[in-house]
Design a protein around this motif. Structure first.
Motif, PDB file in Angstrom:
ATOM      1  N   LYS A  36       0.855  -1.186   0.000  1.00 51.99           N
ATOM      2  CA  LYS A  36       0.000   0.000   0.000  1.00 51.99           C
ATOM      3  C   LYS A  36       0.885   1.228   0.000  1.00 51.99           C
ATOM      4  O   LYS A  36       1.665   1.428   0.930  1.00 51.99           O
ATOM      5  CB  LYS A  36      -0.905  -0.003   1.232  1.00 51.99           C
ATOM      6  N   PRO A  37       0.766   2.047  -1.040  1.00 57.93           N
ATOM      7  CA  PRO A  37       1.624   3.234  -1.092  1.00 57.93           C
ATOM      8  C   PRO A  37       1.161   4.309  -0.108  1.00 57.93           C
ATOM      9  O   PRO A  37       0.017   4.329   0.319  1.00 57.93           O
ATOM     10  CB  PRO A  37       1.445   3.719  -2.533  1.00 57.93           C
ATOM     11  N   SER A  38       2.075   5.200   0.201  1.00 59.75           N
ATOM     12  CA  SER A  38       1.712   6.346   1.036  1.00 59.75           C
ATOM     13  C   SER A  38       0.822   7.271   0.218  1.00 59.75           C
ATOM     14  O   SER A  38       0.737   7.159  -1.000  1.00 59.75           O
ATOM     15  CB  SER A  38       2.973   7.092   1.468  1.00 59.75           C
ATOM     16  N   GLN A  39       0.169   8.206   0.892  1.00 58.40           N
ATOM     17  CA  GLN A  39      -0.685   9.162   0.182  1.00 58.40           C
ATOM     18  C   GLN A  39       0.120   9.948  -0.849  1.00 58.40           C
ATOM     19  O   GLN A  39      -0.381  10.250  -1.926  1.00 58.40           O
ATOM     20  CB  GLN A  39      -1.341  10.124   1.169  1.00 58.40           C
ATOM     21  N   ALA A  40       1.359  10.253  -0.535  1.00 59.00           N
ATOM     22  CA  ALA A  40       2.207  11.013  -1.452  1.00 59.00           C
ATOM     23  C   ALA A  40       2.503  10.235  -2.732  1.00 59.00           C
ATOM     24  O   ALA A  40       2.726  10.829  -3.781  1.00 59.00           O
ATOM     25  CB  ALA A  40       3.513  11.390  -0.765  1.00 59.00           C
ATOM     26  N   ASN A  41       2.495   8.913  -2.644  1.00 59.08           N
ATOM     27  CA  ASN A  41       2.821   8.075  -3.795  1.00 59.08           C
ATOM     28  C   ASN A  41       1.607   7.428  -4.456  1.00 59.08           C
ATOM     29  O   ASN A  41       1.761   6.701  -5.439  1.00 59.08           O
ATOM     30  CB  ASN A  41       3.807   6.978  -3.378  1.00 59.08           C
ATOM     31  N   GLN A  42       0.427   7.657  -3.931  1.00 58.64           N
ATOM     32  CA  GLN A  42      -0.774   6.977  -4.427  1.00 58.64           C
ATOM     33  C   GLN A  42      -1.018   7.228  -5.907  1.00 58.64           C
ATOM     34  O   GLN A  42      -1.313   6.306  -6.662  1.00 58.64           O
ATOM     35  CB  GLN A  42      -2.008   7.387  -3.619  1.00 58.64           C
ATOM     36  N   ALA A  43      -0.893   8.468  -6.355  1.00 63.40           N
ATOM     37  CA  ALA A  43      -1.161   8.795  -7.761  1.00 63.40           C
ATOM     38  C   ALA A  43      -0.174   8.083  -8.682  1.00 63.40           C
ATOM     39  O   ALA A  43      -0.569   7.520  -9.715  1.00 63.40           O
ATOM     40  CB  ALA A  43      -1.109  10.301  -7.980  1.00 63.40           C
ATOM     41  N   ALA A  44       1.106   8.081  -8.316  1.00 53.48           N
ATOM     42  CA  ALA A  44       2.119   7.403  -9.132  1.00 53.48           C
ATOM     43  C   ALA A  44       1.867   5.898  -9.163  1.00 53.48           C
ATOM     44  O   ALA A  44       2.007   5.251 -10.211  1.00 53.48           O
ATOM     45  CB  ALA A  44       3.510   7.699  -8.591  1.00 53.48           C
ATOM     46  N   PHE A  45       1.473   5.354  -8.026  1.00 52.75           N
ATOM     47  CA  PHE A  45       1.180   3.925  -7.903  1.00 52.75           C
ATOM     48  C   PHE A  45       0.008   3.564  -8.812  1.00 52.75           C
ATOM     49  O   PHE A  45       0.080   2.612  -9.599  1.00 52.75           O
ATOM     50  CB  PHE A  45       0.858   3.624  -6.436  1.00 52.75           C
ATOM     51  N   ASP A  46      -1.076   4.321  -8.731  1.00 52.48           N
ATOM     52  CA  ASP A  46      -2.262   4.061  -9.549  1.00 52.48           C
ATOM     53  C   ASP A  46      -1.966   4.200 -11.038  1.00 52.48           C
ATOM     54  O   ASP A  46      -2.440   3.410 -11.858  1.00 52.48           O
ATOM     55  CB  ASP A  46      -3.403   4.998  -9.163  1.00 52.48           C
ATOM     56  N   LYS A  47      -1.164   5.204 -11.385  1.00 54.76           N
ATOM     57  CA  LYS A  47      -0.784   5.417 -12.785  1.00 54.76           C
ATOM     58  C   LYS A  47       0.030   4.228 -13.295  1.00 54.76           C
ATOM     59  O   LYS A  47      -0.169   3.759 -14.420  1.00 54.76           O
ATOM     60  CB  LYS A  47       0.015   6.711 -12.908  1.00 54.76           C
ATOM     61  N   ALA A  48       0.938   3.723 -12.477  1.00 53.81           N
ATOM     62  CA  ALA A  48       1.753   2.571 -12.860  1.00 53.81           C
ATOM     63  C   ALA A  48       0.891   1.320 -13.040  1.00 53.81           C
ATOM     64  O   ALA A  48       1.084   0.566 -13.992  1.00 53.81           O
ATOM     65  CB  ALA A  48       2.840   2.325 -11.818  1.00 53.81           C
ATOM     66  N   VAL A  49      -0.052   1.097 -12.142  1.00 52.52           N
ATOM     67  CA  VAL A  49      -0.942  -0.063 -12.259  1.00 52.52           C
ATOM     68  C   VAL A  49      -1.732   0.023 -13.567  1.00 52.52           C
ATOM     69  O   VAL A  49      -1.848  -0.962 -14.301  1.00 52.52           O
ATOM     70  CB  VAL A  49      -1.891  -0.186 -11.045  1.00 52.52           C
ATOM     71  N   ALA A  50      -2.252   1.194 -13.889  1.00 49.64           N
ATOM     72  CA  ALA A  50      -3.017   1.359 -15.131  1.00 49.64           C
ATOM     73  C   ALA A  50      -2.142   1.113 -16.357  1.00 49.64           C
ATOM     74  O   ALA A  50      -2.569   0.473 -17.321  1.00 49.64           O
ATOM     75  CB  ALA A  50      -3.628   2.760 -15.183  1.00 49.64           C
ATOM     76  N   ALA A  51      -0.909   1.607 -16.327  1.00 54.45           N
ATOM     77  CA  ALA A  51       0.002   1.420 -17.461  1.00 54.45           C
ATOM     78  C   ALA A  51       0.372  -0.048 -17.645  1.00 54.45           C
ATOM     79  O   ALA A  51       0.384  -0.556 -18.771  1.00 54.45           O
ATOM     80  CB  ALA A  51       1.254   2.267 -17.269  1.00 54.45           C
ATOM     81  N   VAL A  52       0.665  -0.736 -16.548  1.00 53.24           N
ATOM     82  CA  VAL A  52       1.016  -2.157 -16.629  1.00 53.24           C
ATOM     83  C   VAL A  52      -0.195  -2.973 -17.087  1.00 53.24           C
ATOM     84  O   VAL A  52      -0.068  -3.881 -17.905  1.00 53.24           O
ATOM     85  CB  VAL A  52       1.572  -2.670 -15.281  1.00 53.24           C
ATOM     86  N   ALA A  53      -1.375  -2.652 -16.593  1.00 52.35           N
ATOM     87  CA  ALA A  53      -2.586  -3.357 -17.015  1.00 52.35           C
ATOM     88  C   ALA A  53      -2.840  -3.154 -18.506  1.00 52.35           C
ATOM     89  O   ALA A  53      -3.186  -4.109 -19.217  1.00 52.35           O
ATOM     90  CB  ALA A  53      -3.790  -2.891 -16.197  1.00 52.35           C
ATOM     91  N   ALA A  54      -2.652  -1.939 -18.993  1.00 52.73           N
ATOM     92  CA  ALA A  54      -2.843  -1.669 -20.424  1.00 52.73           C
ATOM     93  C   ALA A  54      -1.834  -2.438 -21.261  1.00 52.73           C
ATOM     94  O   ALA A  54      -2.188  -3.036 -22.293  1.00 52.73           O
ATOM     95  CB  ALA A  54      -2.738  -0.171 -20.694  1.00 52.73           C
ATOM     96  N   ALA A  55      -0.582  -2.455 -20.831  1.00 56.24           N
ATOM     97  CA  ALA A  55       0.452  -3.191 -21.560  1.00 56.24           C
ATOM     98  C   ALA A  55       0.158  -4.696 -21.542  1.00 56.24           C
ATOM     99  O   ALA A  55       0.346  -5.380 -22.551  1.00 56.24           O
ATOM    100  CB  ALA A  55       1.822  -2.909 -20.953  1.00 56.24           C
ATOM    101  N   THR A  56      -0.319  -5.195 -20.426  1.00 57.00           N
ATOM    102  CA  THR A  56      -0.650  -6.610 -20.314  1.00 57.00           C
ATOM    103  C   THR A  56      -1.815  -6.970 -21.227  1.00 57.00           C
ATOM    104  O   THR A  56      -1.765  -7.985 -21.932  1.00 57.00           O
ATOM    105  CB  THR A  56      -0.991  -6.971 -18.854  1.00 57.00           C
ATOM    106  N   ALA A  57      -2.851  -6.147 -21.224  1.00 52.80           N
ATOM    107  CA  ALA A  57      -4.001  -6.399 -22.098  1.00 52.80           C
ATOM    108  C   ALA A  57      -3.578  -6.373 -23.567  1.00 52.80           C
ATOM    109  O   ALA A  57      -4.017  -7.229 -24.361  1.00 52.80           O
ATOM    110  CB  ALA A  57      -5.096  -5.364 -21.837  1.00 52.80           C
ATOM    111  N   GLU A  58      -2.719  -5.430 -23.927  1.00 57.63           N
ATOM    112  CA  GLU A  58      -2.224  -5.349 -25.311  1.00 57.63           C
ATOM    113  C   GLU A  58      -1.414  -6.596 -25.664  1.00 57.63           C
ATOM    114  O   GLU A  58      -1.576  -7.177 -26.747  1.00 57.63           O
ATOM    115  CB  GLU A  58      -1.362  -4.104 -25.474  1.00 57.63           C
ATOM    116  N   LEU A  59      -0.557  -7.024 -24.768  1.00 53.76           N
ATOM    117  CA  LEU A  59       0.237  -8.224 -24.988  1.00 53.76           C
ATOM    118  C   LEU A  59      -0.661  -9.435 -25.197  1.00 53.76           C
ATOM    119  O   LEU A  59      -0.490 -10.204 -26.155  1.00 53.76           O
ATOM    120  CB  LEU A  59       1.177  -8.470 -23.803  1.00 53.76           C
TER     121      LEU A  59
END
Length: 89
Positions: A36-59
């Motif tokens: 669980k990321p800190s509040q300061a890192n939450q946006a970066a964490f969520d953005k990374a999850v979305a990017a990895v999910a998109a790359a995985t779906a494309e793959l």
């Protein structure tokens, strides 16, 4: 953590968006070193999850195979049997 990432390719029915997101979340958690990321890192964490999910779906959409699709229940039963044998005394 990475043990929770499951193979998603070549299953019938195909992987769902929830399965892709769960795999992406586990990957980002592993790389980030926290569940669980800190509040300061939450946006970066969520953005990374979305990017990895998109790359995985494309793959997954682009992968091709001649092998017949696997059955989730059969593969789960095989995994349970391997685990049973591994932890048997």
């Amino acid at each position: 953590m990475c043990r929770n990432i499951r193979q998603l390719h070549n299953f019938e029915p195909p992987a769902t968006g929830d399965e892709v997101h769960a795999a992406a979340l586990q990957y980002v958690r592993k790389v980030a070193g926290s569940t669980k990321p800190s509040q300061a890192n939450q946006a970066a964490f969520d953005k990374a999850v979305a990017a990895v999910a998109a790359a995985t779906a494309e793959l997954l959409a682009e992968l091709v195979t001649n092998a017949p699709p696997k059955d989730r229940e059969v593969e789960a039963a095989k995994a349970r049997e391997r685990s049973r044998q591994r932890y048997a005394s």
